[in-house]
Design a protein around this motif. Structure first.
Motif, short mmCIF file in Angstrom:
data_model
loop_
_atom_site.label_atom_id
_atom_site.label_comp_id
_atom_site.label_asym_id
_atom_site.label_seq_id
_atom_site.Cartn_x
_atom_site.Cartn_y
_atom_site.Cartn_z
N MET A 1 22.57 47.66 42.91
CA MET A 1 22.25 48.39 41.68
C MET A 1 21.03 49.29 41.88
N GLN A 2 20.04 48.81 42.61
CA GLN A 2 18.85 49.62 42.85
C GLN A 2 19.19 50.85 43.67
N ALA A 3 20.11 50.73 44.61
CA ALA A 3 20.54 51.89 45.40
C ALA A 3 21.18 52.94 44.49
N ILE A 4 22.01 52.50 43.55
CA ILE A 4 22.63 53.43 42.61
C ILE A 4 21.57 54.04 41.71
N ARG A 5 20.66 53.22 41.22
CA ARG A 5 19.56 53.69 40.36
C ARG A 5 18.74 54.75 41.08
N ASP A 6 18.45 54.53 42.35
CA ASP A 6 17.68 55.50 43.14
C ASP A 6 18.42 56.83 43.26
N VAL A 7 19.73 56.78 43.50
CA VAL A 7 20.54 58.00 43.60
C VAL A 7 20.50 58.76 42.27
N ILE A 8 20.65 58.05 41.18
CA ILE A 8 20.65 58.70 39.86
C ILE A 8 19.32 59.41 39.62
N HIS A 9 18.21 58.74 39.94
CA HIS A 9 16.90 59.38 39.75
C HIS A 9 16.70 60.56 40.69
N GLU A 10 17.28 60.49 41.87
CA GLU A 10 17.18 61.61 42.82
C GLU A 10 17.96 62.82 42.30
N VAL A 11 19.15 62.59 41.79
CA VAL A 11 20.03 63.67 41.34
C VAL A 11 19.61 64.23 39.98
N VAL A 12 19.08 63.37 39.11
CA VAL A 12 18.71 63.78 37.76
C VAL A 12 17.25 63.38 37.49
N PRO A 13 16.31 64.15 38.01
CA PRO A 13 14.90 63.83 37.77
C PRO A 13 14.63 63.77 36.26
N ALA B 1 35.96 53.08 33.99
CA ALA B 1 35.19 52.32 34.99
C ALA B 1 35.74 52.49 36.39
N ILE B 2 34.82 52.50 37.34
CA ILE B 2 35.15 52.51 38.77
C ILE B 2 34.51 51.27 39.35
N GLN B 3 35.31 50.47 40.05
CA GLN B 3 34.79 49.24 40.63
C GLN B 3 34.56 49.42 42.13
N PHE B 4 33.33 49.18 42.56
CA PHE B 4 32.97 49.23 43.97
C PHE B 4 32.84 47.79 44.46
N PRO B 5 33.79 47.34 45.31
CA PRO B 5 33.81 45.94 45.76
C PRO B 5 32.52 45.51 46.46
N ALA B 6 32.12 44.28 46.18
CA ALA B 6 30.89 43.73 46.76
C ALA B 6 30.99 43.51 48.26
N ASP B 7 32.21 43.40 48.78
CA ASP B 7 32.38 43.12 50.21
C ASP B 7 32.50 44.40 51.05
N ARG B 8 32.22 45.56 50.45
CA ARG B 8 32.25 46.83 51.18
C ARG B 8 30.97 47.60 50.91
N PRO B 9 30.54 48.43 51.85
CA PRO B 9 29.32 49.22 51.60
C PRO B 9 29.51 50.14 50.39
N LEU B 10 28.43 50.34 49.66
CA LEU B 10 28.48 51.28 48.54
C LEU B 10 28.70 52.70 49.07
N PRO B 11 29.59 53.46 48.46
CA PRO B 11 29.81 54.85 48.88
C PRO B 11 28.77 55.76 48.20
N LEU B 12 27.55 55.71 48.70
CA LEU B 12 26.46 56.41 48.02
C LEU B 12 26.66 57.92 47.95
N ASP B 13 27.32 58.52 48.95
CA ASP B 13 27.58 59.95 48.88
C ASP B 13 28.55 60.25 47.72
#
Length: 125
Positions: free
Chosen positions: A24-36, A92-104
């Motif tokens: 969740m923190q990785a997603i949060r960081d991306v959101i703050h990067e994209v939308v200051p 909703a989009i579900q990103f499985p816990a057993d796979r890396p997050l597709p941050l791009d």
């Protein structure tokens, strides 16, 4: 997770397992990067981000992290190919816990939602 009256995202994160917190923190960081300057809040007892209206939500589940919003047909069409490998509904989009997050992909989703909000007619107060 028992329903709680979360006051902020940090409280929500703290109730989750360490791995879910990191995702969740990785997603949060991306959101703050994209939308200051994006606003963080809790809505429906899950983390929500606002930018010219509601931008995106996320939530942790046992087997996945969901990225949620009532997605438009244009959004779903724009990402149709990339989202085929995930469980997707209109909201909703579900990103499985057993796979890396597709941050791009998540970054591009946030950019798309940001552009949608910027193009939306302004609501009268």
């Amino acid at each position: 997770m028992a329903k709680t009256d979360f006051k902020n995202m940090n409280e929500y994160h703290a109730t989750q397992p360490k791995e879910a917190q990191e995702r969740m923190q990785a997603i949060r960081d991306v959101i703050h990067e994209v939308v200051p300057g994006v606003e963080e809040t809790i809505s429906y007892q899950i983390p929500c981000f606002k930018y010219l209206g509601y931008l995106i939500y996320y939530s942790a589940h046992t087997r996945h992290i969901s990225l949620s919003y009532p997605y438009t047909p244009q959004f779903l069409a724009a990402f149709a190919t990339e989202l085929r490998e995930y469980k997707v509904s209109r909201s909703a989009i579900q990103f499985p816990a057993d796979r890396p997050l597709p941050l791009d992909l998540i970054r591009r989703i946030i950019l798309f939602r940001k552009a949608e909000n910027e193009a939306a007619p302004k609501k009268k107060k």
